[in-house]
Design an enzyme around this catalytic site. Structure first.
Site, PDB file in Angstrom:
ATOM      1  N   ASN A   1       0.859  -1.172   0.000  1.00 23.39           N
ATOM      2  CA  ASN A   1       0.000   0.000   0.000  1.00 23.39           C
ATOM      3  C   ASN A   1       0.905   1.235   0.000  1.00 23.39           C
ATOM      4  O   ASN A   1       1.430   1.628   1.038  1.00 23.39           O
ATOM      5  CB  ASN A   1      -0.876  -0.070   1.265  1.00 23.39           C
TER       6      ASN A   1
ATOM      7  N   HIS B   1     -16.665   4.800   6.874  1.00 28.05           N
ATOM      8  CA  HIS B   1     -15.245   4.454   7.095  1.00 28.05           C
ATOM      9  C   HIS B   1     -14.602   5.695   7.717  1.00 28.05           C
ATOM     10  O   HIS B   1     -14.368   6.695   7.033  1.00 28.05           O
ATOM     11  CB  HIS B   1     -14.582   4.088   5.753  1.00 28.05           C
TER      12      HIS B   1
ATOM     13  N   ASN C   1      -8.165   8.124   9.484  1.00 27.44           N
ATOM     14  CA  ASN C   1      -7.583   9.440   9.227  1.00 27.44           C
ATOM     15  C   ASN C   1      -8.259  10.039   8.005  1.00 27.44           C
ATOM     16  O   ASN C   1      -8.664  11.186   7.994  1.00 27.44           O
ATOM     17  CB  ASN C   1      -6.074   9.335   9.031  1.00 27.44           C
ATOM     18  N   GLY C   2      -8.361   9.209   6.968  1.00 26.67           N
ATOM     19  CA  GLY C   2      -9.216   9.556   5.838  1.00 26.67           C
ATOM     20  C   GLY C   2     -10.608   9.057   6.196  1.00 26.67           C
ATOM     21  O   GLY C   2     -10.745   7.988   6.799  1.00 26.67           O
TER      22      GLY C   2
ATOM     23  N   GLU D   1      -7.876  -3.791   4.946  1.00 30.81           N
ATOM     24  CA  GLU D   1      -7.617  -3.599   3.514  1.00 30.81           C
ATOM     25  C   GLU D   1      -6.561  -4.574   2.994  1.00 30.81           C
ATOM     26  O   GLU D   1      -6.664  -5.081   1.879  1.00 30.81           O
ATOM     27  CB  GLU D   1      -7.195  -2.144   3.248  1.00 30.81           C
TER      28      GLU D   1
HETATM   29  P1  ADP Z   1      -5.756   5.354   8.742  1.00 30.13           P
HETATM   30  O1  ADP Z   1      -6.840   5.999   7.935  1.00 30.13           O
HETATM   31  O2  ADP Z   1      -4.472   6.098   8.717  1.00 30.13           O
HETATM   32  O3  ADP Z   1      -5.628   3.860   8.532  1.00 30.13           O
HETATM   33  P2  ADP Z   1      -7.016   4.634  11.274  1.00 30.13           P
HETATM   34  O4  ADP Z   1      -8.083   3.831  10.625  1.00 30.13           O
HETATM   35  O5  ADP Z   1      -6.024   3.918  12.120  1.00 30.13           O
HETATM   36  O6  ADP Z   1      -6.235   5.544  10.256  1.00 30.13           O
HETATM   37  O7  ADP Z   1      -7.748   5.750  12.172  1.00 30.13           O
HETATM   38  C1  ADP Z   1      -7.039   6.717  12.866  1.00 30.13           C
HETATM   39  C2  ADP Z   1      -8.003   7.540  13.675  1.00 30.13           C
HETATM   40  O8  ADP Z   1      -8.697   6.664  14.580  1.00 30.13           O
HETATM   41  C3  ADP Z   1      -7.326   8.608  14.530  1.00 30.13           C
HETATM   42  O9  ADP Z   1      -8.068   9.798  14.510  1.00 30.13           O
HETATM   43  C4  ADP Z   1      -7.395   8.002  15.915  1.00 30.13           C
HETATM   44  O10 ADP Z   1      -7.422   8.973  16.918  1.00 30.13           O
HETATM   45  C5  ADP Z   1      -8.720   7.272  15.848  1.00 30.13           C
HETATM   46  N1  ADP Z   1      -8.837   6.302  16.936  1.00 30.13           N
HETATM   47  C6  ADP Z   1      -8.173   5.143  17.101  1.00 30.13           C
HETATM   48  N2  ADP Z   1      -8.528   4.566  18.277  1.00 30.13           N
HETATM   49  C7  ADP Z   1      -9.422   5.382  18.864  1.00 30.13           C
HETATM   50  C8  ADP Z   1     -10.160   5.371  20.077  1.00 30.13           C
HETATM   51  N3  ADP Z   1     -10.039   4.378  20.948  1.00 30.13           N
HETATM   52  N4  ADP Z   1     -10.997   6.400  20.338  1.00 30.13           N
HETATM   53  C9  ADP Z   1     -11.120   7.412  19.477  1.00 30.13           C
HETATM   54  N5  ADP Z   1     -10.465   7.491  18.312  1.00 30.13           N
HETATM   55  C10 ADP Z   1      -9.626   6.498  17.996  1.00 30.13           C
END
Ligand code: ADP
Length: 407
Positions: A21, A219, A222-223, A394
């Site tokens: 990725n 979904h 971050n995105g 993914e």
């Molecule tokens: P990416 O899109 O980079 O794969 P992720 O799916 O890991 O990212 O999501 C990251 C987001 O999820 C961040 O904003 C993080 O703060 C949030 N996040 C992860 N765990 C928690 C939690 N326990 N409570 C609130 N937000 C969370």
């Protein structure tokens, strides 16, 4: 440990699928056993282009997690680090035991609406549409080209993040700008398609009936994006020609008034480059809160420090998502299942609660205990809409796609 464990598997003639990725400044990778699709290794090269680039990886045994500094001043250097790491980790003939490599490709343009084997024609087409995603496509193309040069016999499959949405009705993908741009391929494509495919596969495994119903998937990582899926097919999605559209994200703005481009150009002398940077890296949760792009930080700031900016950023995030859920329910004339996924969707009960409140008119009612426990189903027994939390994967989806190619 990981090394010897993997090397012994390589010797035992186990074969592997590699998933890659390629992001704008990172490369994530994972290795799966072909027979069982068990993940045996995963890792990431981060901060490509910076002095403190790192390679981190973990095996099945968490004791073996490693993080090391690497020299990856360019994307090409990072790709070379990845290949020599894999060769070292798996032994000299590693690539003989690799049956295929699956790449996540951000944009398939008009041409690609399903995963396909990488060939010269595809690479030429992706070069053609590089400007559709100038931050991601060049690195992804480089990865595929380097692998085919280095391992000419190795099968490579491109899995497009836009593919899931390519059959959306025209009314959902035509943009309200002059038609000549539509003919040039400028339309809503939508992204996160690999994640949506995985979640729909999971839903079909859990409930065939729900799979065929009216579904909204959120979904939220971050995105962030939402998709409206009817009878198993994407009918609308919040991201657009680029992943910047839709709901506010960690640093991306989501939808904004298009008139701002000209206004800010006149009043703040912001040019196209700066505008693009603003809406992609300085906006969303980060831009509004001025604190962090990370939802965990914001929830903590809001709760502990009663920080008003953190509260506003979270409120805005939830409000925009609520509006999309409302509009997609209208677009589908109903809603049967709402799915939360990715970092925020899977782990943040408070956010799910804020999104779902006052949705009585749609028949959404959460069960507080189940929501707090991140249960599989978080809606109450009385809720007309089933609300689910499903963990996305993914990399596994790519491995599943690859395994169907090599059967
Ligand atoms: P990416 O899109 O980079 O794969 P992720 O799916 O890991 O990212 O999501 C990251 C987001 O999820 C961040 O904003 C993080 O703060 C949030 N996040 C992860 N765990 C928690 C939690 N326990 N409570 C609130 N937000 C969370």
């Amino acid at each position: 440990m990981v090394k010897s464990h993997l090397k012994s598997r390589v010797k035992s003639k186990e074969t592997f699928i590699l998933t890659i990725n390629g992001g704008s400044s990172s490369i994530k990778f994972a290795l799966f056993e072909t027979s069982s699709l068990t993940r045996v290794l995963e890792g990431k090269i981060d901060r490509i282009g910076l002095k403190d680039a790192t390679l981190t990886f973990s095996g099945k045994d968490k004791k073996d997690n490693v993080s090391q500094n690497i020299s990856a001043g360019t994307y090409k250097a990072a790709v070379d680090v990845l290949i020599s790491f894999l060769e070292k980790k798996l032994g000299k003939n590693a690539m003989n035991n690799m049956v295929a490599v699956g790449h996540r490709i951000v944009h398939g343009g008009l041409k690609y609406n399903k995963p396909e084997e990488v060939d010269k024609e595809m690479l030429a087409e992706l070069h053609n549409i590089k400007s559709f995603s100038p931050e991601h496509l060049p690195g992804e193309i480089l990865l595929m080209e380097t692998f085919s040069k280095k391992f000419p016999g190795l099968k490579q499959i491109a899995c497009f993040d836009t593919a899931f949405h390519r059959e959306m009705p025209k009314v959902a993908h035509i943009l309200p700008i002059p038609r000549k741009y539509y003919d040039k391929g400028i339309r809503r494509y939508g992204f996160h398609g690999i994640s949506y495919s995985f979640l729909m596969d999971e839903l079909s495994r859990i409930s065939g009936k729900e799979y065929l119903g009216k579904i909204i998937i959120a979904h939220l990582g971050n995105g962030c994006s939402l998709a409206a899926v009817n009878k198993g097919k994407s009918v609308d999605t919040s991201m657009g020609f680029t992943p910047t559209a839709g709901i506010p994200m960690s640093t991306r703005s989501g939808d904004i008034d298009p008139g701002l481009v000209w206004y800010l150009a006149r009043t703040e002398r912001i040019d196209a480059e700066q505008f693009n940077k603003m809406i992609n890296s300085q906006s969303g949760l980060f831009g509004v809160s001025e604190i962090s792009s990370d939802m965990r930080d914001l929830l903590e700031k809001e709760e502990k420090d009663k920080d008003e900016r953190a509260k506003e950023a979270i409120d805005l995030f939830c409000y925009q998502i609520r509006k999309f859920i409302g509009s997609y329910s209208a677009a589908m004339n109903g809603l049967d299942t709402l799915i939360f996924s990715a970092g925020i969707g899977e782990n943040a009960p408070k956010i799910r609660k804020r999104i779902c409140q006052h949705f009585g008119f749609l028949g959404i009612e959460l069960d507080e205990k189940k929501n707090n426990a991140n249960s599989e189903i978080i809606s109450s027994k009385e809720s007309k809409v089933i609300v689910r939390v499903i963990k996305t994967d993914e990399e596994l989806m790519i491995a599943k796609i690859i395994s169907s190619f090599i059967k």
